[in-house]
Design a protein around this motif. Sequence first.
Motif, mmCIF file in Angstrom:
data_model
loop_
_atom_site.group_PDB
_atom_site.id
_atom_site.type_symbol
_atom_site.label_atom_id
_atom_site.label_comp_id
_atom_site.label_asym_id
_atom_site.label_seq_id
_atom_site.Cartn_x
_atom_site.Cartn_y
_atom_site.Cartn_z
ATOM 1 N N ALA B 275 18.503 -17.868 19.552
ATOM 2 C CA ALA B 275 18.433 -16.703 18.684
ATOM 3 C C ALA B 275 19.286 -16.906 17.436
ATOM 4 O O ALA B 275 18.898 -16.525 16.332
ATOM 5 C CB ALA B 275 18.894 -15.471 19.443
ATOM 6 N N SER B 276 20.438 -17.515 17.584
ATOM 7 C CA SER B 276 21.296 -17.715 16.423
ATOM 8 C C SER B 276 20.788 -18.849 15.551
ATOM 9 O O SER B 276 20.856 -18.793 14.333
ATOM 10 C CB SER B 276 22.713 -18.078 16.856
ATOM 11 O OG SER B 276 23.114 -17.289 17.911
ATOM 12 N N ALA B 277 20.304 -19.889 16.205
ATOM 13 C CA ALA B 277 19.974 -21.098 15.465
ATOM 14 C C ALA B 277 18.544 -21.072 14.922
ATOM 15 O O ALA B 277 18.227 -21.828 14.007
ATOM 16 C CB ALA B 277 20.163 -22.318 16.364
ATOM 17 N N SER B 278 17.701 -20.202 15.467
ATOM 18 C CA SER B 278 16.283 -20.352 15.188
ATOM 19 C C SER B 278 15.918 -20.079 13.738
ATOM 20 O O SER B 278 14.860 -20.470 13.288
ATOM 21 C CB SER B 278 15.459 -19.454 16.106
ATOM 22 O OG SER B 278 15.686 -18.123 15.756
ATOM 23 N N ILE B 279 16.794 -19.445 13.013
ATOM 24 C CA ILE B 279 16.499 -19.258 11.602
ATOM 25 C C ILE B 279 16.470 -20.623 10.908
ATOM 26 O O ILE B 279 15.877 -20.811 9.862
ATOM 27 C CB ILE B 279 17.517 -18.269 10.963
ATOM 28 C CG1 ILE B 279 17.021 -17.751 9.632
ATOM 29 C CG2 ILE B 279 18.881 -18.881 10.838
ATOM 30 C CD1 ILE B 279 16.045 -16.619 9.735
ATOM 31 N N ARG B 283 15.095 -27.830 12.708
ATOM 32 C CA ARG B 283 15.985 -28.903 13.136
ATOM 33 C C ARG B 283 17.173 -28.376 13.939
ATOM 34 O O ARG B 283 18.205 -29.007 14.023
ATOM 35 C CB ARG B 283 16.469 -29.688 11.920
ATOM 36 C CG ARG B 283 15.327 -30.547 11.361
ATOM 37 C CD ARG B 283 15.802 -31.513 10.338
ATOM 38 N NE ARG B 283 16.388 -30.812 9.232
ATOM 39 C CZ ARG B 283 17.384 -31.294 8.505
ATOM 40 N NH1 ARG B 283 17.904 -32.449 8.793
ATOM 41 N NH2 ARG B 283 17.844 -30.618 7.486
ATOM 42 N N ALA B 284 16.991 -27.203 14.521
ATOM 43 C CA ALA B 284 18.129 -26.550 15.139
ATOM 44 C C ALA B 284 18.187 -26.700 16.646
ATOM 45 O O ALA B 284 19.025 -26.114 17.299
ATOM 46 C CB ALA B 284 18.112 -25.070 14.786
ATOM 47 N N ALA B 285 17.304 -27.509 17.207
ATOM 48 C CA ALA B 285 17.207 -27.552 18.664
ATOM 49 C C ALA B 285 18.481 -28.037 19.329
ATOM 50 O O ALA B 285 18.750 -27.700 20.478
ATOM 51 C CB ALA B 285 16.037 -28.430 19.085
ATOM 52 N N ASN B 286 19.265 -28.833 18.650
ATOM 53 C CA ASN B 286 20.522 -29.296 19.232
ATOM 54 C C ASN B 286 21.702 -28.441 18.781
ATOM 55 O O ASN B 286 22.844 -28.860 18.888
ATOM 56 C CB ASN B 286 20.783 -30.748 18.849
ATOM 57 C CG ASN B 286 19.691 -31.646 19.363
ATOM 58 O OD1 ASN B 286 19.279 -31.539 20.507
ATOM 59 N ND2 ASN B 286 19.185 -32.519 18.501
ATOM 60 N N LEU B 714 12.884 -23.291 19.578
ATOM 61 C CA LEU B 714 13.265 -24.083 18.423
ATOM 62 C C LEU B 714 12.437 -25.357 18.410
ATOM 63 O O LEU B 714 11.993 -25.810 19.450
ATOM 64 C CB LEU B 714 14.744 -24.478 18.539
ATOM 65 C CG LEU B 714 15.753 -23.338 18.596
ATOM 66 C CD1 LEU B 714 17.049 -23.821 19.182
ATOM 67 C CD2 LEU B 714 15.970 -22.794 17.207
ATOM 68 N N GLY B 715 12.312 -25.942 17.250
ATOM 69 C CA GLY B 715 11.518 -27.166 17.143
ATOM 70 C C GLY B 715 12.380 -28.382 16.897
ATOM 71 O O GLY B 715 13.491 -28.289 16.405
ATOM 72 N N ASN B 716 11.823 -29.539 17.232
ATOM 73 C CA ASN B 716 12.531 -30.786 16.978
ATOM 74 C C ASN B 716 11.514 -31.840 16.549
ATOM 75 O O ASN B 716 10.480 -31.992 17.173
ATOM 76 C CB ASN B 716 13.267 -31.246 18.236
ATOM 77 C CG ASN B 716 14.106 -32.485 17.985
ATOM 78 O OD1 ASN B 716 14.307 -32.889 16.836
ATOM 79 N ND2 ASN B 716 14.581 -33.090 19.045
#
Lengths: 484, 1083
Positions: B275-279, B283-286, B714-716
Motif C-alpha cells: 500500500a505504501s510502495a505501490s504508488i 519498481r517497488a516490489a522490493n 506491485l510489479g517487477n
Amino acid sequence: CNDLLDIDPTSQYSTDTFWSGSDEQYAAALVGVYNSLMSNYLYFNGELEQATPNEISYNSANGTREIALGTALSTSSMFSSCWANSYKGIGRANTFLDYIDDADITDEDTKNQMKGEALFIRALLYSYLVDYFGDVPLILEAPASEQETWPRTAKDEVVEQILSDLDDAASLLPTSYSSSSDIGRATQGAALALKARVLLYNERWAEAATAAKTVIDLGVYDLFPDYRGFYLPDNENNEEVIFDVQYQSPDFLHRRDYECYNLNRWAPLKNLVDLYEMTDGKSIDESELYDPENPYENRDPRLHQTIAIVGYPYNGKTATSSLLYESGYGLKKLTVYTDDETQTISDNNSDLNYIVLRYGEVLLTYAEALNESLSAPNSEVYWAINTIRGRETVEMPELEAGLTKEEMREAIHLERRIELVGEGQFYSDFRRWGTAEELNNGPVYNYLGEVIETRSFNPDRDYLFAVPSSEIDENENLTQNPGW
Amino acid sequence: VYSQSTKLSLDFQGTKISDILMEIENTTDCRFFYQREQVDVDRIVDLKVTEESVGEILDKLFQEQGISYKIMDDNLILLTTNKEQAGTQQTTGNIKGLVTDKTNQPLPGVTVVIKGTSNGTLTDPNGEYHLKNVPSDAVLVFSFIGMKTSEKEIAGQAVLDVTLEEETVGIEEVVAVGYGVQKKVNLTGAVASLSGEELKSRPITQASQSLQGVSGLYVNQAGAQPGFDGTTIRIRGIGTLNSNDPLVLVDGVEYPLDALNPSDIESISVLKDAASASIYGNRAANGVILVTTKKGKSNEKTSIEYGNYFGFQRTIGMPDLITDPVEFMELRNQAQINAGKTSVDYSDDLIEEYKAGRLTDPYTYPNNNWLDIMFDDAPIQNHDLRFSGGSEKATYSLSMGYQDQDGVLMSSGSHRFTLNSNISIQANNWLKVGANVTGIRQYIQAPTAGVYNVMQMTFKAQGFHPTYLEDGRYANTFIKTPGHNVYRHPIVLAKEGHRDREQQRALVSMFAEIKLPANLTYYAKLGVNSYNYFYSEFVPEIEYYQVKTLEASTVDFYTSNRNRHLTTEDDRELNTTLFHTLTWDQTFNDKHKLKLLVGSSYEKFTSGYHIATIEGFLGNDLTELDAGSTNKDVSGDSSANALVGFFGRLNYDFDQKFLFEANLRYDGSSRFADGNRWGWFPSFSTGYRLEQENFMADLPWVSLMKVRASYGSLGNQEIGNFRYINLIDTGIEYSFGGSTNAGAAVTAYNDPSITWETTTISNLGLDAGLFQNKVNFSVEWYKKRTKNILRSVTLASQVGDLTGPVQNIGAVDNTGLEITVGHRNHIGKFSYEVQGSINFNKNKVVDLNDDEIISGKYITKEGYAIDSYYILEADGIFQSQDEIDNSAYQNSTTKPGYLKYVDQNNDGTIDDDDRIIAGDAQPDFTYSFNINLQYRNFALTTFFQGVQGIDTYPQGIVATPFWYGTSVTREWVNNSWTEDRPNAKLPIMTTYELSSSDNFRNSNFWLKDASYLRLKNIQLSYSIPKSILSRVNAKDLTIFVNGQNLLTFSKMKDFDPEKPITSDHYYSYPSVKTFTAGFNLKF
C-alpha cells in the motif's frame, strides 16, 4: 505512450531480421559454428591423454586426474564441459543448416560448400559425444525448448547419422581451397578422414579401410618430413594437416605452451617412455642397444622429438628435475618449444593450431582397419605402417615380414600409441582395444622409476563417461551410464 | 512542507475557527499558539479565500476581534488580543531566567509570553530570557514545540528558571511517502522512518549504514573497500529470483544510496508494504527507500555547520593460518600421505635445509606472515560544511563534503567530494519553483590485479614466499609447490601498475508547484541522473628474481591473454525521470477529509561504454593509450530501457479516527513485448486510531493505539533488456588462414511471452504508545506472495548449450513478523532510551509447476526456501575399515578418518541421488537494539545488530585445507581426526585436490553457521554547554568518539560473518573495525 517503450537492440540482430539478410550474415553464422571448436579442443580432447598411463597432470581442475585415478564423480567438470561444448557447436550447426537451404545466396557452389562445412562440424562433435558417452540425444534441428526433454538415442543410430552427414559433406566440400583466407575450413578430405576414424572406432573394419584409402588416394596429403616439425608454428597448415582448429594472436589464444612449460602439465610418464623402441626396432627389454645407464640413447627418434627429458636440451637449456618436477618428463609436441631456442610464453598467449585430423592418423587407421578385415596382413598393411616408420626424421626399421594378424595388431597398436602421443587419441584407443583396464590399473612412474600414484580403471564403469549429473538434473529423461 | 508564505485557497461554511486553524496547520507547517481565554476559536464563521497568505487569512478572521498575530521562529504563530490591559497599573519590574529541558539542556527559542498580553520574547541561544516592565503578579507562559506549555507566576521574583517537560503526545511528525508527505500518526501502510535527529553525528562512511536498525530491514555491510559500498539491503526477505534491491529515491528521483553524502540526509522513509510502495508500482516490489536531503528554512538566518571526524580502520575476522614455513611443509606432506599419495611435495632435504637456512639467511629462507604484510591499519578522515537558511520567499541549503579513506588492504583507497544544494523560491502567490543538485566525484584506487586476485594470492602465499632480495629487488621463491607453481607476488600485484577509477555522478532536478483554483495543486519534477566513470588499468612488466639463482622472470598478474598492457574504459549512464501530479483536497462537514492525487511518470535509462586495450609499451612509466603500440583491441555498446506509469491515490480520513487509502497504478515497461507490456497494480489500506475515541478516555495511559491493514500488488521488471526477443550475437569470431572473420551465433534462448512479475503483500499492523509514549510498541505481520516470478531458467545443454530464457515461473511466499519495542525515560538528569526490534521472515517457494531448479549445490523447489542447499548428508567420520566395508559405497579412496555420507535412497552407493535439502542462506530472523544514555551533556549511544540462522558454504583457500598448494588454518591442526583423536571435530587432514571426490564432496558437513551479534556502533559525545558557546556566537558544538564493529559474537572463525551474502569464498575485501573522533560545530 507505447511508442516511448519501443526500443530496439543496437548491437544484436533479432532472429527475424538476421536470416533474411546478406551473404555476409550467412558467412558470419558459419564462422560462429567454427568458433565453438575452440572451447572444445583446448579444454578437453588433448587433456584426456592425462587419463591414460601416457601422461599425468598433478593439478587438473577439470577432473582428468580423478578419471585417471578412478575416483571421478558424475559431477566432474570434464564430463559436463565435454557435453555442453559439443552441443554448443551442434546447436549452432543445426541452426545454420535449418536456414541455409532457403538462403538467398546466389552462388550455388558457395552455398553447398557452406552446408558441407556445417555438416562436417556437426558430425565431428557427435563423433566425440558417442565415443565418450555412448548413447546421446540426437538433435538435428535448431535449438528449441522442447528438445530439453529428449532422451538419449542409441549410439548406432547416432553413428549412422554421423556417417550420413559425412557422406553429404564429402560430396559438397572441395578437396582444397585456392584462397589462403579459406585455410582451416573443412574439406572433402576432412570429411572422409573423420569417416574413417568413426568407422574404425566402431570396428567397421572394411568400410574404415575403404574410407582411409579414399583419403590416401585423394593425393592431397602427405607426411611432413619432420616429425617434430609438423606441429610447430612455422609449419602450420602443412601437407600432413587435414583439419585443425585455428588460433591466431592476439584474438584467439590458448594456454597450452604456458601450462606445458611452466606447470609441467601433460607430464609424460615412464610407462610411456619405456615403450619407445630402440633404433633397431626392438623393445628396450629385447634390444642389445639398450643401456640402463643411458636409457634415452638409441631410441626411436620420436622420443626426443616428443618428450623433454631431465638432462637433455629443452627450450634453450638443459632440462632439470625442478623444471620437470612432476615426472621428470615434459611434452614438447603440441607446444612451440624447441631444443635450442629459448622462448617465454606467458599465460594464455599461445596461438599454435590444434590438429584434429592428420595424414599420419589416416595411414594408421588404414593399416589397423585393413589388418583387422583380413586374415593376415597384406602388403598394403605393411606399406601403411612402414610409411609412418619411414618418415624422413624417424626412419625406424620396417616391420618384420610375415607377422600374423595378431602380431601385426600388436605392432599397429604400439605404433599408433607412439605416433599419436599427446594428440588425445589414446584415451579412445585403449578403451576400444579393451586394454584400458589393464594399462591404467596400477602404479604410474616418474623418470626415476618411483611410483607417483596408483591408477584404477573400473571396467564396469569407466569405458564410458558419466552423463553429467547437472544434465540429468535438467532432463530427467536422460539415463545414467552403468556404474556411475 | 510549506511555509507561512504559502498561498492558500480555503472555502469554509459555518466552520469553527479552531477547525480552520487546524486545516492551516495541516497544509502548512505553521503552528498556532493562543490562549483560549483571549481568542474565541469556537466562533463559527464563513471563510472563502483564494490564494491568500496565512497572514491575510488571519487578518480576515481576527481583525475585527481585536486579535493580532505575530510570526515567531519555527513558523509558530502567536495570536493575542490587541487590547493592552487597561486596568490599574501595577508595579512592574524586570524579570529574567533560564529555560531548560529535563536533562538540563538550555532551550533556545522558547516563547515566553505574559499571560493575557501579546508581550513576550524568545529565549536566546543560551536558553535565557529577559523581559522588562512585567507586572509583579503576572503569569508567564512558556511554550515550545514538543514541550508541554508551562505557566508560572512571577510572584515578585526577578529570576524565574523553568524546566519544560517533553510533550510527546501530539507531536505531528511528518514522514515522506510516495509523491508527498503524511503525518506519521495517519499512516495506514507499513512505513519506517528515520529523522535527521536519529542520524545526527553518526560518523558513517556510507549512507546505507544509516539504514541499519530500521525495523524490517536487513542490512548486510560486507567488506570495507574504500569507494565500494558492499551493502546489501533486503526489505522483508527475498521476494524474487532477480534483483532484490529496493528502489532508492532521493528527493523523488532515483539515485543510488552510495553516491550520497550521509550528512546531507534530512530524513529517510522506508516503504515496506504494497500500500505504501505501490504508488511507485513498477519498481517497488522490493520496497522503496525515500531519502529527503536537507533544505533551508524560511525566515532563518544563515547557519553554518561544520563537522569532521578522524580515525583509522583495522581488519576483523581474518583467518588463523599456519604461517611457519617448516610447519606448513610438514603438515602438507602429512596431508598428502593421509590422502594416500606415495610421494610428497616437500622433501626431507628441503625441510632440513630450510630449518638451518632460516637461522642465518632470512632473505633466502624467509618466515613471512602475509596477512601482516598486506594489511595495515588505515586512516580515514571526513569533513562536511553546510550553509543553510532562508528569507520569506526563498530557502537554500548548500553543502560540501570531503572524505579521504585509505584501505586496510595495500594499495586501496578513495577520495570523495560531494556537493548538495537545495534551493526553492516562492515566485508569486501561485508558483513555487526549486532545484536540487546533488553530486559526487570520487577517485578510487584498487590493487592492480584486483581485490579478488590479491586477496586470493595473499591467502595463497606461504611463509617461504619471499618479499624482497637483500638489495631491494622483488624476490621469487626457489620452492616449487605443485598446484601453486607460479608465485604471484602479492606486493607486486597490489602495488605495481595501477587500477584507478574516477567517477562522477550528478543528480540535477527541478520542480514547479502551481496552485490552481478549487484546491488543486499541480506539481512537476524533472530529474536527470548522470553517471560516468573512467577506468584505467595498467599491468606492468615486473621482474622478480629467484632467491638462490637470481634467475629473472616476469610476475604473472593473473590478467588473461595479455602481457604488459593498458585497459581503459569510459562508461556513461543517463537516467531521466519526469513526473507530474495533480492533488486536490477538501474537508467536508468538518470531519470528512478527502485527498486525491493523480499523476504520471516517465523514466528512461540509457547507458553505454567504450573499452580499449593496448600493448607494446616501452616501459612501465608511460601509461596512456598513445604510449602503447600493438595488439589494439576495442569494444563498446549502448543500451536503453524505459518505463511509463499512470497512478492515482485517494486518502480519506474521518475525524482523524478512520483512515483509508487506495492506490492504483498502470505501468508499461520496454522490457516486455508489445502486448505484454502493461500491468495494473492496485492497493488499499486502512487504519483506525482507537486513542481518538471517547471510550479510550478511561485509559489515559494509552497515548497512541492504531491498527492498520493493507493489501496490494506491485510489479517487477528487473531483468535484462531485450529478453523477449530471440537475438543473434555478433563478435563470435574465428580465424581462417591467420585472419579474423566476423562471426555471429545465437547464444541465448529467449521467451517472447514474458510479462510483469507481481508481488502481492498483505500487511497487518498495530502501533501503540503508552504512558505519554514512554513505551512504544509496534508489530507488523505480512505475507508477501510473488507470482509469475521472472527467472533465468537453465536449459539442458543439449539444447545448443544456450543461456536459458527468462520466464515467468512459479510463486514464492515471504511471511514475516516485525516487532519493535522501545522505552525511554529520565531519572533526574539521567535519561535513557532502549529500543529493540526483531524481524522474522520465512521464505518458501509455493509453486514451480512441479519443477525444480538445481544449480550447482543449490535447489529451488516447492516447499523450501529459494536456493536452498542441495547436498549430501554427512554422518560423522569413519573410524575403521570395517565400518567402511559395512556402509554404502562412498569412493574407492575412502579410508578411516574420512567423512561418511548417508545413503538416502539405500541403493548401496553414494551419488547425486542421495542429496538432501539442508538449510539456506537466508536468516531465520534478524534483530537489532540500541541503548542510548544521556547524563547532563554526555551521551552514549550504542547499536547492536544480529542475524540468526543463516548458512554459508565457503570453498577455496582458507575455507578448504591445502587448496591447491595453499595453507591450512590452525583449527585443522588441532581438531582433525587421527587414530588418537577419534572424536575430532574435523575429518582427517588431507589436501583438497586429493580429496575433492571424497571428503570435500558437497555436504552439509561444510555448511557454516554465519549467525552473529555485532556491536555495530558505539559513540560517546559531549555537548559543550550553550553558555560557553554563546560567547563565540556558536549554536552548537559536540565532540565525539566513535567505534564501529568493535565486538562480534559468532561461531564463524575464518572470515567475517558479515561477508557478501551469497559469495562462497573468502576473497572479498575484509570487514574492518573503525575508531574515529571528531566534532560538529554550528554557527
